[in-house]
Design an enzyme around this catalytic site. Structure first.
Site, PDB file in Angstrom:
ATOM      1  CD  GLU A   1      -2.365   5.259   4.200  1.00 20.28           C
ATOM      2  OE1 GLU A   1      -1.845   5.706   5.435  1.00 20.28           O
ATOM      3  OE2 GLU A   1      -3.216   6.149   3.885  1.00 20.28           O
TER       4      GLU A   1
ATOM      5  CE  LYS B   1      -2.168  -4.160   3.468  1.00 20.29           C
ATOM      6  NZ  LYS B   1      -2.460  -5.193   2.535  1.00 20.29           N
TER       7      LYS B   1
ATOM      8  CB  THR C   1      -0.745  -0.264   1.327  1.00 20.07           C
ATOM      9  OG1 THR C   1      -1.329   1.155   1.130  1.00 20.07           O
ATOM     10  CG2 THR C   1      -0.033  -0.246   2.383  1.00 20.07           C
TER      11      THR C   1
ATOM     12  CE1 TYR D   1      -3.697  -1.931   5.882  1.00 20.14           C
ATOM     13  CE2 TYR D   1      -3.347   0.467   5.147  1.00 20.14           C
ATOM     14  CZ  TYR D   1      -3.583  -1.144   5.068  1.00 20.14           C
ATOM     15  OH  TYR D   1      -3.780  -1.256   3.722  1.00 20.14           O
TER      16      TYR D   1
END
Length: 323
Positions: A129, A155, A127, A151
């Protein structure tokens, strides 16, 4: 006939990917974590009309034994790991669960493949992010990571484990670093769907206001249908590699809202309310992807514009609410 295993098949990306693979003649198996009957939500697969065409298998990314069993039984040619606790805000409230499912879950899947069918091709859903506090104005495969949420940190662990298994065990394991991608199947907890659902409710007289947090954050938004094509293309190459998947265009949440309100013939300033309770503990201010490598090596380019996507999402939410 090739067999594909999709974790997270009941989510937005999993449902669109299943539809794509079925259209290409795959036998599609989906991992279904089950703790009670209320956990089973096939609404996205049903919305696409494919719920009866996929084989759903009980299993959990936190349970290595179930993954080993599934690899032994199904011997998939391709494994797409899309399963995760994928809501950024929730990851601050449930950081350990997020780490176990989103991070360790990927490692469990890689280990099951290595033990049972190491020639299977593996896709990890990474991701944007992970870039977090951005180190370059436009993020590519070589941009340093700086995660800003539990999160994103989980990841990033899954991403580097994918690289590690590829380099250590010569496995075909690749990651797609996907920037924000949305659709009518996106959950209501995500900002784009919160906006289109909220605008639809205002249009129908069900609500008067839309409450949001930081509307000056900038994101690179594409359509999930386009992005799952890139996932499949990554597993069709001669060599495994990692790719940024993005549109190369960044837009503020404010402007995305304006697109949605204008599509409904409403004045945004009459209805939008800023609520400080929705601000994140650590904000990711700007994300802008550089998809040049995917364009060159995969021949992939996005087809759906942000304006077209928001219009599609708004019309779908209007139809849902009217039903």
């Amino acid at each position: 006939m090739k067999t594909a295993l999709i974790t997270g098949i009941t989510g937005q990306d999993g449902a669109y990917l299943a539809q794509l693979l079925l259209g290409k003649g795959y036998h599609v198996c989906g991992l279904l974590p089950r703790r009670s009957t209320s956990d089973v939500n096939l609404s996205r697969l049903e919305w696409l009309g494919i719920a009866g065409d996929v084989e759903l298998i009980d299993g959990d990314l936190q349970d290595l034994s179930s993954l080993i069993r599934i690899m032994q039984d199904k011997k998939p040619d391709e494994v797409y790991n899309l399963g995760a606790q994928s809501f950024v805000k929730t990851s601050w409230d449930q950081p350990l669960l997020t780490g176990q499912v989103t991070g360790m879950g990927a490692a469990n899947m890689l280990e099951a493949i290595r033990l049972i069918k190491p020639e299977a091709r593996f896709y990890q859903a990474s991701t944007s992010e992970m870039y977090g506090l951005i180190q370059e104005p436009k993020q590519s495969e070589t941009t340093p990571f700086y995660p800003r949420s539990p999160y994103a940190a989980a990841k990033l662990y899954a991403h580097w484990m994918t690289v590690n298994y590829r380099e250590s065990f010569d496995m075909y394991a690749c990651s797609g670093i996907l920037f924000n991608h949305e659709s009518p199947l996106r959950g209501l907890e995500f900002v784009t769907r919160k906006v289109t659902d909220g605008v639809a409710r205002i249009k129908l007289g069900l609500e008067q206001e839309l409450r949001l947090g930081n509307i000056d954050a900038k994101r690179d938004w594409g359509h999930a249908r386009d992005y799952v094509k890139a996932m499949w293309l990554m597993l069709q190459q001669d060599q495994a590699d990692d790719f940024v998947i993005a549109t190369g265009r960044t837009t503020t949440v404010r402007d995305m809202c304006r697109i949605a309100f204008e599509a409904a013939d409403l004045n945004m300033d009459d209805h939008l309310v800023i609520d400080p309770s929705f601000f994140r503990p650590a904000e990711v201010d700007v994300l802008l992807g550089n998809p040049a490598k995917a364009e060159e090596k995969l021949g992939w380019t996005p087809e759906v514009t942000l304006e077209e996507m928001i219009q599609e999402m708004l019309q779908a939410d209007l139809a849902r609410l009217q039903r």
